[in-house]
Each structure stands twice: as structure tokens, then as C-alpha cells.
Scaffold this motif. Structure first.
Motif, PDB file in Angstrom:
ATOM      1  N   SER A  50       1.013  -1.233  -0.122  1.00 48.32           N
ATOM      2  CA  SER A  50      -0.080   0.113   0.088  1.00 48.32           C
ATOM      3  C   SER A  50       0.925   1.088  -0.158  1.00 48.32           C
ATOM      4  O   SER A  50       1.697   1.246   0.598  1.00 48.32           O
ATOM      5  CB  SER A  50      -0.876   0.144   1.340  1.00 48.32           C
ATOM      6  N   SER A  51       0.551   2.205  -1.110  1.00 49.12           N
ATOM      7  CA  SER A  51       1.279   3.365  -1.136  1.00 49.12           C
ATOM      8  C   SER A  51       0.034   4.677  -0.883  1.00 49.12           C
ATOM      9  O   SER A  51       0.472   5.675  -1.236  1.00 49.12           O
ATOM     10  CB  SER A  51       2.163   3.516  -2.276  1.00 49.12           C
ATOM     11  N   SER A  52      -1.292   4.334  -0.792  1.00 46.95           N
ATOM     12  CA  SER A  52      -2.091   5.208  -0.584  1.00 46.95           C
ATOM     13  C   SER A  52      -3.332   4.915   0.166  1.00 46.95           C
ATOM     14  O   SER A  52      -3.277   3.642   0.596  1.00 46.95           O
ATOM     15  CB  SER A  52      -2.803   5.658  -2.055  1.00 46.95           C
TER      16      SER A  52
END
Length: 140
Positions: A50-52
Motif C-alpha cells: 500500500s502506498s495510498s
């Protein structure tokens, strides 16, 4: 013999249209690439990053395709969490695959404690991969 560039082989072929040979080569290449991308190392395990987050602040995860025991180049900035589901061993590193073992973090899940639906979300905050995930290795 080296392959030659596409040229119409018959007057009925219009420039811009692919010959049947070229179409077959393209489709076989796409199929081979697609199968290499979608093959999961272990059927009962998965890895997502996950980066958001959505509007409610919930992390949004994307699946990562890995091959059993092989280093996967990630080169991803902004990864905030890694979701590791099922049994196996996950090693994450800030480095590329060439230096993957340097200050790597290893997380192991036993077959008794983790099934395909049992997951652990690993925060990258304060770890060596905080801000940049260079590579990962998954094995089962």
C-alpha cells in the motif's frame, strides 16, 4: 537468421495491418508475459503493498506477483504498509536484488498459525524500508 521488419507479403495486406504470423507472435508473447505476471509462488499465500489510502484513511493494497524464492525488484517509493497473508517467509529490503540481504527485514508465518485468509499488515514506518521499498523475496 535475424527477423525482418514487417512488410506486406501480399497485395491484399494493407500497411498498418498485422500479418497472421506477427499477430500469433504478439499474442503468444502477451500470453507468456501474462502467465509470468499472474503466477503466484504459493497458492495459499499472498503479498500486497500500500502506498495510498482512501478518503476514510483506509490503506489501499495492490497485489505483488512473486516467484518462490526469487528476489522481486520493487523500486517503490511511498510504500506505507505490506500485507502478508498465509504461510511462508517474506524478506523486504531497501536495496535492489543485488544487495537484497543488506539490513533486510524478515517476517515468517508458520503453516499452523497462518492460513490463506490469515494476514499480517506490516507498517514500514520507522523501518529500513520507510520511504522506499527496493526489493522483496517470498518463499514457502
Amino acid at each position: 537468421q535475424l527477423p525482418r521488419c514487417y512488410a506486406p507479403s501480399a497485395p491484399s495486406e494493407v500497411p498498418g495491418r498485422m500479418s497472421s504470423v506477427m499477430r500469433a507472435l504478439l499474442l503468444s508473447g502477451l500470453a507468456a508475459g501474462a502467465s509470468a505476471v499472474t503466477v503466484q509462488a504459493c497458492p495459499k499465500a499472498s503479498v500486497e503493498v500500500s502506498s495510498s489510502a482512501n478518503a476514510a484513511g483506509t490503506a489501499q493494497f495492490e497485489a505483488v506477483s512473486t516467484s518462490n524464492g526469487e528476489c522481486t525488484k520493487m523500486a517503490a517509493g511511498g510504500v506505507t504498509a505490506i500485507k502478508f497473508c498465509g504461510p511462508g517467509k517474506l524478506t523486504i529490503s531497501r536495496m535492489t536484488c543485488e544487495r537484497h540481504d543488506y539490513k533486510a527485514i524478515t517476517v515468517e508465518h508458520s503453516q499452523k498459525e497462518y492460513t490463506g485468509t490469515t494476514c499480517e499488515t506490516i507498517s514500514t514506518k520507522g523501518t529500513v524500508v520507510d520511504g522506499h521499498l527496493g526489493s522483496m523475496t517470498f518463499s514457502c
